[in-house]
Write an enzyme that holds these catalytic residues in place. Structure first.
Site, PDB file in Angstrom:
ATOM      1  N   SER A 146      21.793 -51.612  10.411  1.00  7.95           N
ATOM      2  CA  SER A 146      21.954 -50.057  10.314  1.00  7.95           C
ATOM      3  C   SER A 146      22.744 -49.841   9.570  1.00  7.95           C
ATOM      4  CB  SER A 146      22.274 -49.868  11.766  1.00  7.95           C
ATOM      5  OG  SER A 146      23.487 -50.132  11.524  1.00  7.95           O
ATOM      6  N   TYR A 190      42.943 -45.654  28.387  1.00  4.77           N
ATOM      7  CA  TYR A 190      42.124 -45.936  27.556  1.00  4.77           C
ATOM      8  C   TYR A 190      41.541 -44.595  26.890  1.00  4.77           C
ATOM      9  CZ  TYR A 190      37.744 -46.948  24.983  1.00  4.77           C
ATOM     10  OH  TYR A 190      36.575 -47.558  23.901  1.00  4.77           O
ATOM     11  N   ILE A 214      25.211 -48.709   6.789  1.00  4.15           N
ATOM     12  CA  ILE A 214      25.671 -49.056   5.723  1.00  4.15           C
ATOM     13  C   ILE A 214      25.245 -50.281   5.305  1.00  4.15           C
ATOM     14  CG2 ILE A 214      28.386 -49.093   4.403  1.00  4.15           C
ATOM     15  CD1 ILE A 214      29.255 -47.038   5.933  1.00  4.15           C
ATOM     16  N   GLY A 215      25.491 -50.882   6.470  1.00  3.71           N
ATOM     17  CA  GLY A 215      25.078 -52.572   6.310  1.00  3.71           C
ATOM     18  C   GLY A 215      23.850 -53.197   5.591  1.00  3.71           C
ATOM     19  N   ASP A 247      27.589 -62.375  17.099  1.00  5.72           N
ATOM     20  CA  ASP A 247      27.977 -60.807  17.452  1.00  5.72           C
ATOM     21  C   ASP A 247      29.224 -60.905  17.442  1.00  5.72           C
ATOM     22  OD1 ASP A 247      29.156 -59.924  20.082  1.00  5.72           O
ATOM     23  OD2 ASP A 247      28.098 -60.822  21.884  1.00  5.72           O
ATOM     24  N   SER A 262      37.825 -47.214   8.303  1.00  2.54           N
ATOM     25  CA  SER A 262      38.057 -45.463   8.885  1.00  2.54           C
ATOM     26  C   SER A 262      39.157 -44.248   7.933  1.00  2.54           C
ATOM     27  CB  SER A 262      37.118 -45.210   9.838  1.00  2.54           C
ATOM     28  OG  SER A 262      37.019 -43.966  10.390  1.00  2.54           O
TER      29      SER A 262
END
Length: 566
Positions: A41, A194, A43-44, A90, A172
């Site tokens: 998906s 979190y 940019i990849g 993964d 980023s």
């Protein structure tokens, strides 16, 4: 003008709008092998496609093999000579990373390029299979381990082929917005503290630091890391010809499914930047047809405060949500360094808004405004009446702290207090006390009638930009700004239709006083929003979105007769 700026060529000969295919034009790389993670998906995909187009043997490290097959087939349809393979990977599982690296290292292929691209963003709190917070595990630990396990192969390839290797970590701009204390090494798995966006920023910061350390050495071997096994050890080699260049890159706002977990961007709205007078202005845009809307936030907020409105309104409108200069993720120039007079004024923001419509929207627009954003919208409509087609004001600021609304005997003391805040350490101390999660939550709980809407995400939406450099100076400058126009000064001058919506539980801007604005000729109606506080667009989008749609529908011309702004 915006696209002219994007297309302006830099020293490299390329611009911000240049594509990967354009940048690599004329390159023949048939002798190279590359691994691209997350190649199914965004940019990849484009990275894998263009590398294969230039002759690179591409190995896609992917989690979903079915999606991988579809990508591979699509690439081969366009480029039948592409050398492209896929292997299951993964990155949230160290077992999977080790298996991938073992299989690749065992197949005898060289490795010239490693693109650590895969990532997830702003996910709900979850632990990986290895009991590590999911974003930290996927974005950093997985790539850290993968790089370590493949580094010997990369060094051997560089020596044998006498060609520099390349390691690229896709990071980023968000790496600048980790938790306030930076990387929470002792709280990585702490669910109670979190924050999905801060955790993402933390993982991206780790990507940058990882590459910075790699870049300091030609050869880099890692014997272990807490959570991976063993102790943190580093061994460096200076083999001639084994240089491996490592870089991190922030790709900027790219429309990918990275945002699928992100409440601020639902996949249909994307961040852009606009160069205004040399300053970087952030805005969001969604929708490709219908009348143009510009959403204008209130004091201390930003374009993300419209996150519950953008995608809904974009179904039948072109929607723009802008960060006023000094707020959100727009630049925050220090007002003391700009010259005499005030910089952060309604005139400044109104000029920014009008020029945004001219440069970016390139059309007339409806202004949808909350709080002080309403004063900005009115001021803009007065300055350039041909740009604004109509204004919807949601709980517009009454500006009760305006100097003319204070008793005459109190005015000297107010001025002295403002100077104290702006010119001494007292102001910075005050800002530090306000710019905390607890304070922001308390303030929002005052102005939202339904406090269940004051979520951790909302607190972070408001707080994070306020922790950026320059935010304190902007905050102090504005709270000391007690001049400028009042709504009652501007409403008689506005030529376009005005609709006012008012949350009747607003503790800051009482509805009884707001009703007085309905007496102006430009105001077509005053709508009471029941059981809603100061920010109706976020607290009650189910009331606000239909209100916007009906107002715009009444006043929008057909698309065939809409005139463009020159």
């Amino acid at each position: 003008m915006l696209w002219t700026w994007f297309r302006r060529k830099r020293a490299s000969g390329f611009s911000a709008s240049s594509t990967a295919q354009e940048v690599t034009q004329g390159i023949h790389a048939t002798a190279l092998t590359a691994i691209v993670t997350g190649a199914t998906s965004g940019i990849g995909i484009e990275t894998a496609r263009v590398l294969a187009l230039r002759g690179v043997h591409v190995v896609m490290g992917i989690r979903n093999m079915e999606s991988g097959r579809e990508v591979k087939e699509a690439i081969l349809r366009d480029n039948s000579n592409a050398k492209i393979d896929m292997m299951e990977l993964d990155l949230s599982s160290m077992e999977s990373v080790r298996k991938f690296a073992f299989q690749f290292n065992s197949c005898g292929l060289p490795l010239n390029i490693l693109v650590n691209n895969a990532g997830i963003m702003a996910t709900p709190f979850k632990l990986s299979k290895d009991n590590i917070e999911l974003q930290f595990a996927t974005n950093h630990i997985g790539h850290f381990l993968l790089t370590n396990l493949l580094l010997e192969t990369m060094k051997r390839t560089a020596i044998e082929q006498r060609k520099e290797g390349r390691i690229v970590n896709v990071s980023s701009r968000r790496h600048q917005l980790s938790y306030p204390e930076g990387i929470q090494f002792d709280k990585i798995n702490d669910k109670s503290g979190y924050n999905s966006l801060s955790a993402y920023g933390q993982s991206k910061l780790c990507n940058v630091l990882h590459v910075n350390e790699l870049a300091r050495h030609k050869g880099y071997l890692i014997g272990g890391m807490p959570g991976i096994g063993g102790t943190y050890q580093e061994m460096f080699e200076e083999d001639e010809g084994s240089a491996i260049t490592a870089n991190s890159v922030s790709p900027g706002p790219i429309a990918t499914n990275l945002y699928r977990y992100h409440g601020l961007i639902d996949g249909s709205s994307f961040f852009w930047t606009w160069n205004w007078k040399g300053y970087s202005i952030r805005y969001q845009y969604s929708g490709n047809h219908g009348p143009a809307l510009v959403l204008i936030h209130g004091f201390g907020a930003n374009s993300d405060h419209w996150r519950k409105n953008i995608s809904v309104l974009a179904e039948s409108h072109r929607v723009y949500s802008i960060d006023l200069i000094g707020y959100g993720y727009s630049d925050k120039p220090n007002p003391r360094e700009i010259g005499d007079g005030s910089f952060y004024t309604f005139e400044t923001w109104a000029t920014q808004l009008n020029e945004f419509c001219l440069d970016v929207v390139k059309d007339e627009a409806f202004f949808i405004c909350n709080s002080i954003g309403g004063v900005v919208g009115l001021q803009a409509a007065v300055i350039a009446p041909k740009i604004c087609r109509g204004i919807l004001l949601l709980n517009i600021s009454l500006r009760m702290l305006h100097i003319t609304k204070q008793p005459w005997f109190a005015r000297p003391f107010i001025k002295s207090f403002q100077r104290l805040l702006r010119d001494t350490a007292a102001g910075k101390f005050f800002f530090k006390a306000v710019a905390t999660k607890e304070s922001v939550r308390n303030i929002l709980s005052q102005c939202y009638h339904d406090t269940s809407k004051v979520t951790d995400e909302l607190v972070q939406v408001i707080l994070s930009p306020g922790l950026e450099p320059g935010a304190a100076e902007v905050f102090l400058e504005f709270i000391c700004y007690s001049g400028g126009p009042l709504p009652e000064d501007l409403l008689p001058l506005v030529k376009c239709p005005v609709l006012i919506g008012w949350g009747d539980k607003d503790p800051w801007e009482p509805i009884e006083m707001g009703r007085n604005y309905s007496n102006f000729d430009s105001v077509e109606d005053f709508i009471v929003l029941p059981n809603v506080g100061h920010c109706p667009q976020d607290e009650a989008p189910h009331l606000v979105n239909p209100l916007v749609e009906s107002f715009v529908a009444r006043h929008a011309k057909s698309s065939s007769t809409t005139s463009k702004v020159n």
